[in-house]
Design a protein around this motif. Structure first.
Motif, mmCIF file in Angstrom:
data_model
loop_
_atom_site.group_PDB
_atom_site.id
_atom_site.type_symbol
_atom_site.label_atom_id
_atom_site.label_comp_id
_atom_site.label_asym_id
_atom_site.label_seq_id
_atom_site.Cartn_x
_atom_site.Cartn_y
_atom_site.Cartn_z
ATOM 1 N N LEU A 88 0.833 -1.205 0.000
ATOM 2 C CA LEU A 88 0.000 0.000 0.000
ATOM 3 C C LEU A 88 0.870 1.260 0.000
ATOM 4 C CD1 LEU A 88 -2.869 1.239 0.297
ATOM 5 C CD2 LEU A 88 -2.501 1.160 2.798
ATOM 6 N N GLY A 89 0.644 2.112 -0.975
ATOM 7 C CA GLY A 89 1.364 3.374 -1.053
ATOM 8 C C GLY A 89 2.717 3.310 -1.710
ATOM 9 N N CYS A 90 3.184 2.124 -2.080
ATOM 10 C CA CYS A 90 4.500 2.000 -2.712
ATOM 11 C C CYS A 90 4.414 2.294 -4.215
ATOM 12 C CB CYS A 90 5.081 0.607 -2.467
ATOM 13 S SG CYS A 90 5.559 0.343 -0.744
ATOM 14 N N PHE A 91 5.591 2.442 -4.815
ATOM 15 C CA PHE A 91 5.649 2.890 -6.210
ATOM 16 C C PHE A 91 5.022 1.896 -7.183
ATOM 17 C CE2 PHE A 91 8.986 0.403 -8.433
ATOM 18 C CZ PHE A 91 9.418 -0.376 -7.361
ATOM 19 N N ASP A 92 4.928 0.631 -6.778
ATOM 20 C CA ASP A 92 4.397 -0.412 -7.664
ATOM 21 C C ASP A 92 3.113 -1.015 -7.114
ATOM 22 O OD1 ASP A 92 5.722 -1.500 -5.522
ATOM 23 O OD2 ASP A 92 6.921 -2.913 -6.673
ATOM 24 N N GLU A 93 2.364 -0.207 -6.413
ATOM 25 C CA GLU A 93 1.128 -0.691 -5.784
ATOM 26 C C GLU A 93 0.090 -1.164 -6.794
ATOM 27 O OE1 GLU A 93 -0.828 2.377 -3.603
ATOM 28 O OE2 GLU A 93 -2.500 1.106 -2.944
#
Length: 325
Positions: A88-93
């Motif tokens: 959640l919220g990461c660059f590859d979500e």
């Protein structure tokens, strides 16, 4: 030493995702094919799509299909999760598209282009690194964040990493985005991106080269360049990529993706000459690549040079193959 670029002979559409069962509820789309040579097979990774049950928007997942060495037979299609989507919220979500695979010793490095949705504009991207210890069947992230992302002079949309090892170092060709732009007659801002490169001694820590555009524009300063792929062939480095106009590119074939070409003798200075690309859209209105050609990937196997690419609608109908004559 031969200096000419290859001429490509099309072998047609070799994988249509609508004809096969795909994992994770995915259907249609087999985008950005990328090759890994195995023992007795050629594995082609691609990005396919499922629907987010909460938003009904697309999520991009990595899948692969194994072909026989002559591309006549499909041996298997992955039915498992090759790499999970980001946290959640990461660059590859919200997706991974594409993944570029590089054998490193007994491991396989996978350079991912991770996608996450935004509100003011549609997406942001970064390049991650995942490693496979089982021959490319599954990949595990080196960390939750990207190894290459936006920076002072590359403010948006770093992605499409393509990595090869030359001259005792790793080279990554990638794209970076300029600030999003509103065009007259469009309701949403559009992205503009260019090709750049970075180097690394370990494949993990990267140093970006000069910001100066690596590949000159052919259709104006708002040209969008994507998916660089590089190969050394007969004493010269050859780069293929796709490019399009910034607007009206989705349904207008005259403004959509087509393939471009550049060459280099030192991996740093590239001369663009699209007249040497050696392949073009089909002239048959019924063909799968008569409107668009995009997301190229060039590789060699058994002394033969191959070019994978997508056609109409950004790979909705799969990918095709061409062979250097």
């Amino acid at each position: 030493m031969t200096r000419l670029a290859p001429i490509w002979k099309k072998r047609g559409l070799i994988f249509d995702p609508s004809e096969h069962a795909l994992p994770l509820g995915c259907e249609q789309f087999a985008q950005s094919p990328q090759a890994l040579i195995g023992e007795g097979y050629i594995r082609i990774y691609f990005s396919t799509r499922s629907r987010d049950t909460k938003t009904e928007k697309y999520l991009s997942h990595v899948c692969y299909v194994d072909f026989s060495n002559d591309f006549q037979d499909i041996l298997r299609i992955a039915q498992h999760q090759v790499i999970p989507l980001g946290e959640l919220g990461c660059f590859d979500e919200h997706g991974i598209f594409p993944i570029n695979v590089v054998p490193v010793g007994d491991q396989v490095y996978g350079y991912t282009c991770g996608w996450s949705r935004r509100s003011a504009v549609s997406v942001e991207t970064g390049i991650g690194l995942a490693v496979s210890h089982d021959g490319g069947r599954t990949f595990q992230r080196r960390g939750s964040g990207p190894v290459l992302s936006a920076s002072l002079n590359e403010p948006c949309l770093v992605g499409d990493g393509f990595v090869r090892h030359y001259q005792d170092r790793y080279y990554m060709w990638y794209i970076y985005g300029l600030p999003w732009k509103h065009f007259e007659g469009t309701s949403q801002a559009e992205r503009i991106y260019k090709i750049a490169y970075a180097t690394s001694h370990d494949g993990l820590t990267w140093k970006k080269a000069s910001r100066s555009p690596l590949i000159s524009d052919a259709i104006g300063e708002d040209e969008c360049q994507a998916l660089p792929t590089v190969i050394e062939y007969q004493g010269r480095y050859h780069m293929y990529f796709c490019f399009r106009y910034a607007t009206d590119f989705r349904t207008n074939p005259d403004r959509g993706y087509r393939l471009g070409y550049a060459y280099s003798d030192d991996l740093q200075t590239w001369t663009r000459d699209d007249s040497l690309v050696g392949i073009s859209k089909s002239g048959n209105p019924n063909d799968w690549d008569n409107e668009m050609m995009c997301y190229p990937h060039v590789f060699s196997h058994s002394n033969q040079l191959y070019l994978l690419y997508n056609g109409n609608q950004f790979g909705r109908y799969g990918f095709g193959l061409a062979v250097a004559e």
